[in-house]
Design a protein around this motif. Structure first.
Motif, mmCIF file in Angstrom:
data_model
loop_
_atom_site.group_PDB
_atom_site.id
_atom_site.type_symbol
_atom_site.label_atom_id
_atom_site.label_comp_id
_atom_site.label_asym_id
_atom_site.label_seq_id
_atom_site.Cartn_x
_atom_site.Cartn_y
_atom_site.Cartn_z
ATOM 1 N N LEU A 83 10.526 9.131 8.357
ATOM 2 C CA LEU A 83 11.451 9.671 7.369
ATOM 3 C C LEU A 83 12.192 10.911 7.854
ATOM 4 C CD1 LEU A 83 9.293 9.212 4.137
ATOM 5 C CD2 LEU A 83 11.286 7.860 4.827
ATOM 6 N N GLN A 84 11.833 11.437 9.028
ATOM 7 C CA GLN A 84 12.568 12.583 9.560
ATOM 8 C C GLN A 84 14.041 12.245 9.763
ATOM 9 O OE1 GLN A 84 11.410 15.660 9.903
ATOM 10 N NE2 GLN A 84 9.299 15.118 9.361
ATOM 11 N N ASP A 85 14.351 10.980 9.982
ATOM 12 C CA ASP A 85 15.746 10.548 10.156
ATOM 13 C C ASP A 85 16.369 10.147 8.822
ATOM 14 O OD1 ASP A 85 15.672 10.887 12.933
ATOM 15 O OD2 ASP A 85 14.804 8.899 13.229
ATOM 16 N N HIS A 86 15.958 10.784 7.751
ATOM 17 C CA HIS A 86 16.371 10.374 6.401
ATOM 18 C C HIS A 86 17.883 10.375 6.219
ATOM 19 C CE1 HIS A 86 17.159 14.603 5.283
ATOM 20 N NE2 HIS A 86 16.077 14.878 5.988
ATOM 21 N N ALA A 87 18.601 11.173 6.972
ATOM 22 C CA ALA A 87 20.055 11.258 6.799
ATOM 23 C C ALA A 87 20.751 9.945 7.149
ATOM 24 C CB ALA A 87 20.622 12.393 7.639
ATOM 25 N N VAL A 88 20.126 9.143 8.011
ATOM 26 C CA VAL A 88 20.751 7.883 8.428
ATOM 27 C C VAL A 88 19.976 6.658 7.950
ATOM 28 C CG1 VAL A 88 21.841 8.935 10.436
ATOM 29 C CG2 VAL A 88 19.552 7.967 10.663
ATOM 30 N N ILE A 89 18.930 6.862 7.175
ATOM 31 C CA ILE A 89 18.130 5.746 6.668
ATOM 32 C C ILE A 89 18.797 5.174 5.419
ATOM 33 C CG2 ILE A 89 15.923 5.141 5.586
ATOM 34 C CD1 ILE A 89 14.561 7.139 7.384
ATOM 35 N N PRO A 90 18.941 3.843 5.323
ATOM 36 C CA PRO A 90 19.550 3.238 4.119
ATOM 37 C C PRO A 90 18.794 3.617 2.855
ATOM 38 C CG PRO A 90 19.393 1.622 5.891
ATOM 39 C CD PRO A 90 18.622 2.832 6.351
ATOM 40 N N ALA A 91 19.493 3.571 1.735
ATOM 41 C CA ALA A 91 18.923 4.032 0.465
ATOM 42 C C ALA A 91 17.664 3.260 0.082
ATOM 43 C CB ALA A 91 19.972 3.921 -0.638
ATOM 44 N N TYR A 92 17.694 1.933 0.226
ATOM 45 C CA TYR A 92 16.530 1.116 -0.127
ATOM 46 C C TYR A 92 15.314 1.521 0.707
ATOM 47 C CZ TYR A 92 13.828 -3.215 -0.980
ATOM 48 O OH TYR A 92 12.851 -4.127 -1.317
ATOM 49 N N THR A 93 15.517 1.663 2.001
ATOM 50 C CA THR A 93 14.435 2.043 2.911
ATOM 51 C C THR A 93 13.890 3.417 2.559
ATOM 52 O OG1 THR A 93 15.798 0.938 4.591
ATOM 53 C CG2 THR A 93 13.815 2.066 5.367
ATOM 54 N N LEU A 94 14.784 4.354 2.314
ATOM 55 C CA LEU A 94 14.370 5.716 2.003
ATOM 56 C C LEU A 94 13.583 5.765 0.699
ATOM 57 C CD1 LEU A 94 14.592 8.709 2.846
ATOM 58 C CD2 LEU A 94 16.680 8.845 1.470
ATOM 59 N N GLU A 95 14.036 5.022 -0.289
ATOM 60 C CA GLU A 95 13.372 5.046 -1.593
ATOM 61 C C GLU A 95 11.942 4.509 -1.499
ATOM 62 O OE1 GLU A 95 14.146 3.412 -6.151
ATOM 63 O OE2 GLU A 95 15.661 3.139 -4.586
ATOM 64 N N TYR A 96 11.784 3.360 -0.850
ATOM 65 C CA TYR A 96 10.447 2.783 -0.753
ATOM 66 C C TYR A 96 9.557 3.569 0.207
ATOM 67 C CZ TYR A 96 11.161 -1.151 -3.809
ATOM 68 O OH TYR A 96 11.361 -1.919 -4.935
ATOM 69 N N GLY A 97 10.145 4.158 1.252
ATOM 70 C CA GLY A 97 9.348 4.991 2.150
ATOM 71 C C GLY A 97 8.816 6.225 1.454
ATOM 72 N N CYS A 98 9.670 6.892 0.675
ATOM 73 C CA CYS A 98 9.235 8.084 -0.061
ATOM 74 C C CYS A 98 8.212 7.731 -1.139
ATOM 75 C CB CYS A 98 10.437 8.784 -0.691
ATOM 76 S SG CYS A 98 11.535 9.599 0.491
ATOM 77 N N ALA A 99 8.407 6.600 -1.806
ATOM 78 C CA ALA A 99 7.462 6.185 -2.845
ATOM 79 C C ALA A 99 6.094 5.868 -2.244
ATOM 80 C CB ALA A 99 8.001 4.975 -3.592
ATOM 81 N N LEU A 100 6.077 5.238 -1.071
ATOM 82 C CA LEU A 100 4.807 4.930 -0.416
ATOM 83 C C LEU A 100 4.112 6.204 0.030
ATOM 84 C CD1 LEU A 100 2.705 3.054 0.765
ATOM 85 C CD2 LEU A 100 4.197 2.690 2.745
ATOM 86 N N LEU A 101 4.859 7.142 0.578
ATOM 87 C CA LEU A 101 4.251 8.413 0.999
ATOM 88 C C LEU A 101 3.615 9.118 -0.195
ATOM 89 C CD1 LEU A 101 3.756 10.526 3.213
ATOM 90 C CD2 LEU A 101 5.996 11.512 2.647
#
Length: 434
Positions: A234-252
């Motif tokens: 998630l350190q590359d959050h600025a370029v991660i698609p919204a769907y990926t970022l949302e589920y990654g943050c929710a899992l964390l």
């Protein structure tokens, strides 16, 4: 762009064409069709292919009408329209058919869920039929795990990942997928160590996030180092698609609700705090509840709180409290109390053995940007599944195996949660299809 938005765009084009026709007495339907194809190519591609075989050029109004009629027919399938499946035949084809036939069959199985008026019932029939081979482990089970781990990104791998994500959206599906630990281990290995196309990565990540509603699944993910992996990813959050970022943050967040998960953050506290404070300024408002939930949980660790004090986290929180919305300010007030040591650690108790079941939600992204498109003469969807219905004859099964027509022979969250809202489209993927 997910199918819902694409369909809205097509509707807008057709409405504009109708308005022009009323005002001017005519409209350029060729231009309208071209515009609609640009917005939603999957909606029109098969109809255009079929008309391309005609000796005379088909009028654009016929293509438009037939494409919309096909979409309406496929949109919602009532229970009465579902042919009961012969799961032995389904599993046989998923094990022995060509890659293309497997992908078409996996797509049809998934769409029976996503386009059904009684989705949970369909998932329960898949569980009863042991679709993934998890209840009785045999050669088919090993084949499924192998399909998830090809040496290069593959359309069958993506098709399986989409279907598993679909099943994980339902309580009965989560129970089913969690019953066989090697499946979760395979998904964790695939996510952490394999080269994946963007869509497959999203599907695997979302599947794991939905399974993290179950405590045994949380434990296994923490043991596999998913907290550390997510912090790095998630350190590359600025370029991660919204769907990926949302589920990654929710899992964390779900993993950090556990003491073991929070303790995994301690050796990486600087990176974790930087990530979370950066995400507080994210333009994606959907991730903020998960960011805040993670921050609140880890600040329950004295080591994290001490380091946060040295890094001046309080000033960062005060800044966002001034700039944020009412809801964000309310959440940050709870976090500030935790930061100052005034709050009570609100993370889920490790002694609480109850699993938390979020409301079942099936996001449109599961069907979006599917590279599997039936060609002329190929069965797809319910037409394909009908060849595998209970009591179907051998000719139908052969056609399904080939994928061809018989005619042609061929608040600050304190409990585990899952994202509920669809988000933006995935990037294009390069897949091996044969």
């Amino acid at each position: 762009m997910e199918p819902g938005r694409r369909l809205t765009g097509v509707t807008s084009q057709l409405t504009s064409a109708l308005e022009v026709s009323v005002r001017q007495g005519g409209v350029d339907l060729e231009a309208t069709l071209d515009a609609c194809c640009q917005i939603f190519p999957q909606l029109f591609s098969r109809t255009i292919q079929q008309h391309a075989t005609d000796k005379q050029k088909s009028p654009p109004e016929s293509i438009l009408r037939q494409s919309v009629e096909r979409h309406q027919a496929d949109s919602v399938l009532p229970a009465a329209g579902r042919a009961p499946l012969d799961f032995a035949a389904v599993k046989h084809h998923l094990q022995t058919a060509s890659h293309r036939a497997k992908a078409l069959l996996l797509q049809a199985l998934r769409r029976r869920v996503t386009r059904s008026s009684s989705r949970a019932d369909v998932v329960e029939t898949y569980v009863a039929g042991d679709l993934a081979g998890l209840q009785r482990v045999d050669e088919y089970t090993r084949h499924v795990l192998s399909a998830l781990t090809p040496p290069e990104p593959h359309v069958v791998q993506q098709s399986w990942a989409r279907l598993l994500n679909c099943l994980a959206s339902f309580c009965s599906g989560r129970t089913y997928l969690c019953m066989y630990q090697p499946l979760m281990d395979t998904l964790l290995k695939v996510l952490q160590y394999q080269k994946l196309d963007a869509v497959t990565l999203d599907m695997v990540l979302a599947t794991l996030q939905k399974l993290s509603l179950r405590r045994p699944a949380q434990t296994r993910m923490i043991e596999w180092g998913m907290v550390e992996w997510l912090v790095g990813f998630l350190q590359d959050h600025a370029v991660i698609p919204a769907y990926t970022l949302e589920y990654g943050c929710a899992l964390l967040m779900n993993l950090c609700l556990r003491t073991a998960g929070r303790q995994k953050c301690v050796p990486h506290v600087n990176s974790v705090l930087k990530l979370l404070t950066d995400l507080l300024g994210s333009n994606n408002a959907q991730v903020l509840p998960y960011v805040n939930g993670t921050l609140y949980s880890i600040l329950g660790q004295p080591e994290v709180r001490a380091r946060a004090t040295k890094l001046g986290l309080g000033q960062v929180l005060e800044y966002f409290m001034e700039k944020g919305s009412t809801d964000l300010r309310r959440q940050l007030e709870y976090i500030m109390r935790q930061y100052r040591g005034e709050g009570v650690d609100g993370a889920a108790s490790d002694e609480d053995d109850d699993d938390i079941e979020d409301t079942e939600f099936l996001e449109e992204d599961i069907d979006a940007d599917d590279p599997v498109v039936a060609e002329i003469g190929e069965h797809e969807g319910e037409e394909l599944l009908a060849t595998l219905r209970a009591g179907s004859d051998g000719a139908g099964r052969t056609a399904a195996r080939r994928g061809l027509s018989p005619r042609q022979g061929g608040a600050v969250p304190g409990r585990p949660v899952s994202p509920r809202l669809p988000s933006t489209a995935h990037s294009d993927s390069v897949l091996v299809v044969a």
